[in-house]
Design an enzyme around this catalytic site. Structure first.
Site, PDB file in Angstrom:
ATOM      1  N   TYR A 144      12.034 -43.955 -59.413  1.00 40.62           N
ATOM      2  CA  TYR A 144      11.451 -44.123 -58.088  1.00 40.62           C
ATOM      3  C   TYR A 144      10.177 -44.935 -58.213  1.00 40.62           C
ATOM      4  O   TYR A 144       9.334 -44.647 -59.073  1.00 40.62           O
ATOM      5  CB  TYR A 144      11.136 -42.758 -57.468  1.00 40.62           C
ATOM      6  CG  TYR A 144      10.517 -42.827 -56.084  1.00 40.62           C
ATOM      7  CD1 TYR A 144      11.252 -43.290 -54.996  1.00 40.62           C
ATOM      8  CD2 TYR A 144       9.202 -42.420 -55.863  1.00 40.62           C
ATOM      9  CE1 TYR A 144      10.686 -43.340 -53.719  1.00 40.62           C
ATOM     10  CE2 TYR A 144       8.631 -42.469 -54.597  1.00 40.62           C
ATOM     11  CZ  TYR A 144       9.379 -42.931 -53.533  1.00 40.62           C
ATOM     12  OH  TYR A 144       8.829 -42.980 -52.269  1.00 40.62           O
ATOM     13  N   ASP A 239       5.915 -48.684 -64.650  1.00 47.01           N
ATOM     14  CA  ASP A 239       5.394 -47.871 -63.561  1.00 47.01           C
ATOM     15  C   ASP A 239       4.877 -46.577 -64.177  1.00 47.01           C
ATOM     16  O   ASP A 239       5.643 -45.653 -64.463  1.00 47.01           O
ATOM     17  CB  ASP A 239       6.503 -47.607 -62.535  1.00 47.01           C
ATOM     18  CG  ASP A 239       6.028 -46.719 -61.391  1.00 47.01           C
ATOM     19  OD1 ASP A 239       4.922 -46.162 -61.493  1.00 47.01           O
ATOM     20  OD2 ASP A 239       6.782 -46.586 -60.405  1.00 47.01           O
ATOM     21  N   LYS A 267      -1.850 -41.757 -58.566  1.00 45.33           N
ATOM     22  CA  LYS A 267      -2.056 -40.318 -58.819  1.00 45.33           C
ATOM     23  C   LYS A 267      -3.342 -39.976 -59.565  1.00 45.33           C
ATOM     24  O   LYS A 267      -4.398 -39.858 -58.947  1.00 45.33           O
ATOM     25  CB  LYS A 267      -0.833 -39.738 -59.548  1.00 45.33           C
ATOM     26  CG  LYS A 267       0.450 -39.932 -58.723  1.00 45.33           C
ATOM     27  CD  LYS A 267       1.589 -39.089 -59.154  1.00 45.33           C
ATOM     28  CE  LYS A 267       2.891 -39.473 -58.514  1.00 45.33           C
ATOM     29  NZ  LYS A 267       3.343 -38.684 -57.416  1.00 45.33           N
TER      30      LYS A 267
END
Ligand code: PMP
Length: 428
Positions: A144, A239, A267
């Site tokens: 994702y 990522d 994050k």
């Protein structure tokens, strides 16, 4: 446990938000039941509006490596707040956070801050396309990378949990430029590069995929990917929105000794405030406006509060023996789960990498998203709900990863292991 105030809020939310939520997985759609409403959080604990408490293994989806409301992070945000919330001009805090990140990740020479992981991945793809003049991208099934058009193809996380890995609303002219490959499958990777390599701007991957459960790369897969991409002049985008600063200061790239061309972060670098970043080699990053011709911008990018929270969280990582502490907790949990597996005969694969872990209810090894699709979702739902009602909050989906923080204690892990044992005994 009583959930009467959460039930009331949930009924109101249904009238206000599609599916009652502002991010799909929060609806508990795939596990059933009513989601709880948080009133406050501290350390490893969440407290809901009905007064129930939970030991939290979601940790804001990995963002809170030191747990909730860490005093250093709260102090830093509070002090910064006194001087304003957003300037629409540069602040020294941007430079400080960028320097902290760059010194931890040598592959990053230049960086740009944005407001979410989605934005950062979208920008990374545009930079790669602008730099190479090529249009295709390669991604892996179950990974994702946020919800931009080109990347919502066979996506993991909430897209998979809610049954829409190929979102509607994405123009086929865009999704047709995204080549999707199975994870951990070298022959298919080599075949795809033979076919599309020369037209492919970038291959984007989670170096340790954590959005279809946790599925680490098999021996040699990343090295094969890197050398093949290099051969075809295709950029490699790691990522590391989840893995950056979670596994080591230098993320998965430090652990594997690999330098990608571009890295996406989010994050942890925002300490729980909205942030994202894309960074990499100078000559690639300089494609961005105002130097180059790839456009990207943001009203709140480099926001002082987000920068202050990120700086405090990264400095705290350096102060503590963060990663050895997390590894010790992770080992304790893994040993406890192995023990449970010996005592009870359950079709369960438990995956752990550092402070990340996931439960797959299947008798078969899980090496790819296709293996993960075969998990017993009903059993996961029972497991999740039973844990929740015993005061443990795991991600509400069989296709997400759980996280430890430095706020978790050995007794938290003992508590988790005991509740997992009692629950599995009941549901096997
Ligand atoms: N990349 C990865 C690996 C992620 O896990 C996520 C979100 N969980 C994203 C990108 C998107 O980040 P955001 O939710 O901040 O848009």
């Amino acid at each position: 446990m009583v959930f009467s105030l959460s039930e009331k809020l949930w009924a109101e939310a249904q009238q206000l938000f599609p599916g009652g939520v502002n991010s799909p997985v929060r609806s508990f759609k795939s596990v059933g039941g009513i989601p709880f409403y948080v009133s406050r959080a501290k350390g490893s604990k969440l407290f809901d509006v009905d007064g129930n408490s939970y030991t939290d293994y979601v940790c804001s989806w990995g963002a809170l490596i030191h747990g909730h409301a860490h005093p250093a992070v709260v102090r830093s945000i509070g002090e910064t707040l006194q001087d304003g919330t957003s300037f629409g001009a540069n602040s020294p805090l941007e430079i400080k956070l960028a320097q902290l990140i760059r010194s931890a990740m040598p592959s990053i020479e230049k960086i740009r801050f944005v407001n979410s992981g989605t934005e950062a991945c979208m920008s990374a793809i545009r930079i790669a396309r602008g730099f190479s003049g090529r249009e295709k991208i390669i991604k892996f099934e179950g990974c994702y990378h946020g919800h931009s058009d080109s990347l919502l193809v066979k996506a993991g996380s909430g897209a998979l949990t809610t049954g829409v890995p190929d979102s509607s609303g994405v123009p086929s002219c865009l999704s047709s430029l995204t080549v999707v490959l199975p994870w951990n499958d070298k022959p298919t990777l080599l075949e795809a590069f033979k076919k599309y390599g020369k037209e492919t701007a970038a291959v984007i991957l989670e170096p340790i995929p954590a959005n279809c459960g946790l599925i680490p790369p098999t021996e040699g897969f990343l090295e094969c990917l890197l050398s093949t991409a290099k051969q075809y002049g295709t950029l490699v985008i790691f990522d590391e929105v989840i893995t950056g600063f979670r596994l080591a200061m230098g993320g998965a790239q430090e652990l594997f000794g690999i330098q990608p061309d571009l890295t996406v972060l989010g994050k942890i670098i925002g300490g729980g405030l909205p942030v994202g970043a894309v960074g990499g080699k100078k000559e690639i990053m300089d494609c961005l406006s105002p130097v180059g011709t790839v456009y990207q911008a943001g009203t709140l990018s480099g926001n002082p509060l987000a920068m202050a929270a990120g700086i405090a969280q990264l400095e705290q990582i350096k102060k503590l023996p963060t990663y050895s502490q997390l590894e010790t907790l992770g080992r304790q949990l893994e040993a406890a789960i192995e023990d449970i597996q010996k005592k009870l005969s359950i079709p369960l694969q438990f995956h752990r990498f550092g402070s990340m872990f996931s439960f797959f209810f299947t008798p078969k090894k899980v090496l790819s998203s296709a293996d993960a699709y075969g998990v017993d979702k009903k059993r996961f739902s029972h497991f999740f709900t039973s844990l929740l009602h015993s005061g443990i909050f795991l991600p509400p989906s069989p296709y997400e990863t759980a996280f430890l923080s430095t706020a978790h204690s050995e007794s938290d892990i003992d508590e988790l292991a005991k509740i997992v044992y009692d629950t599995l005994k009941k549901i096997t």
